[in-house]
Design a protein around this motif. Structure first.
Motif, PDB file in Angstrom:
ATOM      1  N   MET A  72       7.804   6.754  -7.188  1.00  0.00           N
ATOM      2  CA  MET A  72       6.608   7.254  -6.557  1.00  0.00           C
ATOM      3  C   MET A  72       7.008   8.400  -5.629  1.00  0.00           C
ATOM      4  O   MET A  72       7.953   8.286  -4.852  1.00  0.00           O
ATOM      5  CB  MET A  72       5.945   6.111  -5.783  1.00  0.00           C
ATOM      6  N   THR A  73       6.283   9.483  -5.708  1.00  0.00           N
ATOM      7  CA  THR A  73       6.580  10.633  -4.856  1.00  0.00           C
ATOM      8  C   THR A  73       6.014  10.405  -3.457  1.00  0.00           C
ATOM      9  O   THR A  73       5.178   9.531  -3.238  1.00  0.00           O
ATOM     10  CB  THR A  73       5.959  11.920  -5.439  1.00  0.00           C
ATOM     11  N   LYS A  74       6.466  11.208  -2.508  1.00  0.00           N
ATOM     12  CA  LYS A  74       5.957  11.104  -1.140  1.00  0.00           C
ATOM     13  C   LYS A  74       4.465  11.432  -1.091  1.00  0.00           C
ATOM     14  O   LYS A  74       3.722  10.840  -0.312  1.00  0.00           O
ATOM     15  CB  LYS A  74       6.736  12.017  -0.208  1.00  0.00           C
ATOM     16  N   GLU A  75       4.031  12.343  -1.936  1.00  0.00           N
ATOM     17  CA  GLU A  75       2.608  12.690  -2.022  1.00  0.00           C
ATOM     18  C   GLU A  75       1.786  11.479  -2.472  1.00  0.00           C
ATOM     19  O   GLU A  75       0.742  11.176  -1.905  1.00  0.00           O
ATOM     20  CB  GLU A  75       2.408  13.846  -3.010  1.00  0.00           C
ATOM     21  N   GLN A  76       2.264  10.776  -3.484  1.00  0.00           N
ATOM     22  CA  GLN A  76       1.578   9.580  -3.968  1.00  0.00           C
ATOM     23  C   GLN A  76       1.619   8.472  -2.911  1.00  0.00           C
ATOM     24  O   GLN A  76       0.651   7.741  -2.742  1.00  0.00           O
ATOM     25  CB  GLN A  76       2.212   9.088  -5.263  1.00  0.00           C
ATOM     26  N   GLU A  77       2.733   8.335  -2.235  1.00  0.00           N
ATOM     27  CA  GLU A  77       2.900   7.312  -1.202  1.00  0.00           C
ATOM     28  C   GLU A  77       1.887   7.495  -0.073  1.00  0.00           C
ATOM     29  O   GLU A  77       1.374   6.519   0.474  1.00  0.00           O
ATOM     30  CB  GLU A  77       4.330   7.367  -0.654  1.00  0.00           C
ATOM     31  N   ARG A  78       1.564   8.715   0.275  1.00  0.00           N
ATOM     32  CA  ARG A  78       0.617   9.002   1.361  1.00  0.00           C
ATOM     33  C   ARG A  78      -0.808   8.544   1.036  1.00  0.00           C
ATOM     34  O   ARG A  78      -1.623   8.375   1.937  1.00  0.00           O
ATOM     35  CB  ARG A  78       0.621  10.492   1.685  1.00  0.00           C
ATOM     36  N   LEU A  79      -1.120   8.356  -0.238  1.00  0.00           N
ATOM     37  CA  LEU A  79      -2.466   7.934  -0.634  1.00  0.00           C
ATOM     38  C   LEU A  79      -2.746   6.465  -0.299  1.00  0.00           C
ATOM     39  O   LEU A  79      -3.899   6.054  -0.237  1.00  0.00           O
ATOM     40  CB  LEU A  79      -2.672   8.151  -2.134  1.00  0.00           C
ATOM     41  N   TYR A  80      -1.690   5.687  -0.068  1.00  0.00           N
ATOM     42  CA  TYR A  80      -1.843   4.255   0.178  1.00  0.00           C
ATOM     43  C   TYR A  80      -1.993   3.968   1.658  1.00  0.00           C
ATOM     44  O   TYR A  80      -1.255   4.506   2.488  1.00  0.00           O
ATOM     45  CB  TYR A  80      -0.637   3.486  -0.374  1.00  0.00           C
ATOM     46  N   GLN A  81      -2.959   3.095   1.984  1.00  0.00           N
ATOM     47  CA  GLN A  81      -3.176   2.691   3.366  1.00  0.00           C
ATOM     48  C   GLN A  81      -2.348   1.446   3.669  1.00  0.00           C
ATOM     49  O   GLN A  81      -1.896   0.749   2.772  1.00  0.00           O
ATOM     50  CB  GLN A  81      -4.658   2.416   3.611  1.00  0.00           C
ATOM     51  N   GLU A  82      -2.200   1.150   4.935  1.00  0.00           N
ATOM     52  CA  GLU A  82      -1.429  -0.006   5.377  1.00  0.00           C
ATOM     53  C   GLU A  82      -2.191  -1.308   5.113  1.00  0.00           C
ATOM     54  O   GLU A  82      -3.426  -1.302   5.045  1.00  0.00           O
ATOM     55  CB  GLU A  82      -1.123   0.117   6.870  1.00  0.00           C
ATOM     56  N   PRO A  83      -1.483  -2.436   4.984  1.00  0.00           N
ATOM     57  CA  PRO A  83      -2.133  -3.725   4.741  1.00  0.00           C
ATOM     58  C   PRO A  83      -3.128  -4.116   5.836  1.00  0.00           C
ATOM     59  O   PRO A  83      -4.126  -4.787   5.561  1.00  0.00           O
ATOM     60  CB  PRO A  83      -0.982  -4.731   4.697  1.00  0.00           C
ATOM     61  N   ASP A  84      -2.888  -3.693   7.065  1.00  0.00           N
ATOM     62  CA  ASP A  84      -3.810  -4.017   8.159  1.00  0.00           C
ATOM     63  C   ASP A  84      -5.205  -3.452   7.912  1.00  0.00           C
ATOM     64  O   ASP A  84      -6.201  -4.055   8.302  1.00  0.00           O
ATOM     65  CB  ASP A  84      -3.282  -3.493   9.498  1.00  0.00           C
ATOM     66  N   GLU A  85      -5.293  -2.320   7.256  1.00  0.00           N
ATOM     67  CA  GLU A  85      -6.590  -1.716   6.943  1.00  0.00           C
ATOM     68  C   GLU A  85      -7.367  -2.595   5.966  1.00  0.00           C
ATOM     69  O   GLU A  85      -8.564  -2.830   6.128  1.00  0.00           O
ATOM     70  CB  GLU A  85      -6.410  -0.306   6.381  1.00  0.00           C
ATOM     71  N   LEU A  86      -6.694  -3.092   4.944  1.00  0.00           N
ATOM     72  CA  LEU A  86      -7.325  -4.001   3.985  1.00  0.00           C
ATOM     73  C   LEU A  86      -7.736  -5.296   4.676  1.00  0.00           C
ATOM     74  O   LEU A  86      -8.828  -5.817   4.454  1.00  0.00           O
ATOM     75  CB  LEU A  86      -6.374  -4.291   2.825  1.00  0.00           C
TER      76      LEU A  86
END
Length: 63
Positions: free
Chosen positions: A1-15
């Motif tokens: 996974m690229t850093k660009e793709q990684e930035r699209l994911y939010q932290e578990p606390d948000e969910l």
């Protein structure tokens, strides 16, 4: 996974915050036939199967 793709994911606390806000106090019948009450210690734990259609069962039936 690229850093660009990684930035699209939010932290578990948000969910976690989202689920707490939406589910607390609500009651549902699950696909397995058992029941779930959000935000209580007496409710079943749930398992969500991700796919074209979510399948939601209690943790006992989810294995």
């Amino acid at each position: 996974m690229t850093k660009e793709q990684e930035r699209l994911y939010q932290e578990p606390d948000e969910l976690r915050r989202l689920l707490e806000k939406v589910l607390t106090g609500r009651k549902f019948k699950l696909d397995c036939g058992h029941h779930f009450t959000g935000g209580t210690f007496l409710g079943n734990d749930i398992t969500i199967r991700n796919g074209k259609h979510f399948k939601i069962t209690c943790s006992q039936c989810g294995y």
